[in-house]
Scaffold this motif. Structure first.
Motif, PDB file in Angstrom:
ATOM      1  N   MET A   1      -3.747  -3.039  14.389  1.00 41.93           N
ATOM      2  CA  MET A   1      -4.534  -4.060  13.709  1.00 41.93           C
ATOM      3  C   MET A   1      -5.910  -3.483  13.412  1.00 41.93           C
ATOM      4  SD  MET A   1      -5.445  -7.950  14.889  1.00 41.93           S
ATOM      5  CE  MET A   1      -3.823  -8.614  14.802  1.00 41.93           C
ATOM      6  N   LYS A   2      -6.382  -3.739  12.230  1.00 42.66           N
ATOM      7  CA  LYS A   2      -7.688  -3.226  11.833  1.00 42.66           C
ATOM      8  C   LYS A   2      -8.798  -3.953  12.589  1.00 42.66           C
ATOM      9  CE  LYS A   2      -8.289  -2.181   7.519  1.00 42.66           C
ATOM     10  NZ  LYS A   2      -8.423  -2.306   6.073  1.00 42.66           N
ATOM     11  N   TRP A   3      -9.931  -3.288  12.672  1.00 44.73           N
ATOM     12  CA  TRP A   3     -11.084  -3.826  13.398  1.00 44.73           C
ATOM     13  C   TRP A   3     -11.521  -5.173  12.837  1.00 44.73           C
ATOM     14  CZ3 TRP A   3     -13.889  -3.527  17.605  1.00 44.73           C
ATOM     15  CH2 TRP A   3     -15.172  -4.016  17.605  1.00 44.73           C
ATOM     16  N   ASN A   4     -11.594  -5.314  11.525  1.00 44.55           N
ATOM     17  CA  ASN A   4     -12.053  -6.560  10.911  1.00 44.55           C
ATOM     18  C   ASN A   4     -11.097  -7.708  11.189  1.00 44.55           C
ATOM     19  OD1 ASN A   4     -14.246  -5.207   9.866  1.00 44.55           O
ATOM     20  ND2 ASN A   4     -13.247  -4.815   7.909  1.00 44.55           N
ATOM     21  N   LEU A   5      -9.804  -7.429  11.145  1.00 43.79           N
ATOM     22  CA  LEU A   5      -8.826  -8.486  11.433  1.00 43.79           C
ATOM     23  C   LEU A   5      -8.922  -8.934  12.885  1.00 43.79           C
ATOM     24  CD1 LEU A   5      -5.742  -7.118   9.461  1.00 43.79           C
ATOM     25  CD2 LEU A   5      -7.330  -8.921   8.787  1.00 43.79           C
ATOM     26  N   TRP A   6      -9.106  -7.966  13.785  1.00 48.79           N
ATOM     27  CA  TRP A   6      -9.255  -8.302  15.198  1.00 48.79           C
ATOM     28  C   TRP A   6     -10.504  -9.150  15.422  1.00 48.79           C
ATOM     29  CZ3 TRP A   6     -13.011  -7.335  18.846  1.00 48.79           C
ATOM     30  CH2 TRP A   6     -12.651  -7.628  20.152  1.00 48.79           C
ATOM     31  N   LEU A   7     -11.584  -8.799  14.743  1.00 50.78           N
ATOM     32  CA  LEU A   7     -12.833  -9.544  14.900  1.00 50.78           C
ATOM     33  C   LEU A   7     -12.707 -10.960  14.340  1.00 50.78           C
ATOM     34  CD1 LEU A   7     -15.674  -9.092  16.023  1.00 50.78           C
ATOM     35  CD2 LEU A   7     -16.397  -8.620  13.700  1.00 50.78           C
ATOM     36  N   ARG A   8     -12.012 -11.111  13.234  1.00 50.55           N
ATOM     37  CA  ARG A   8     -11.786 -12.459  12.689  1.00 50.55           C
ATOM     38  C   ARG A   8     -10.986 -13.322  13.658  1.00 50.55           C
ATOM     39  NH1 ARG A   8     -13.080 -12.813   7.266  1.00 50.55           N
ATOM     40  NH2 ARG A   8     -13.341 -10.789   6.265  1.00 50.55           N
TER      41      ARG A   8
END
Length: 74
Positions: A1-8
């Motif tokens: 999972m990409k960093w931005n998706l994880w942060l969202r």
């Protein structure tokens, strides 16, 4: 999972924790008794995390747009 998706996803879960904290504060205030001091600070932790992640997610499109525009001119 990409960093931005994880942060969202983390931002969404933190918002649920914040909402639960606000509900507990409201219930404690409606009981008519003076709640312990820690109840007032219960929603503060998630609120700080929401501020940090929210500001990052708000600025993300502007930063990526600027990077893409800079690469096109190079």
């Amino acid at each position: 999972m990409k960093w931005n998706l994880w942060l969202r996803q983390a931002h969404r879960w933190i918002s649920i924790a914040f909402t639960v904290g606000v509900i507990i504060n409201t219930i404690a205030a409606m009981r008519g008794q003076e709640p312990p001091v820690w109840v007032y600070f219960l929603a503060g932790g998630p609120l700080i995390l929401l501020l940090i992640t929210g500001l990052y997610l708000f600025a993300l499109p502007y930063v990526t747009r600027r990077r893409a525009h800079g690469k096109a001119n190079a």
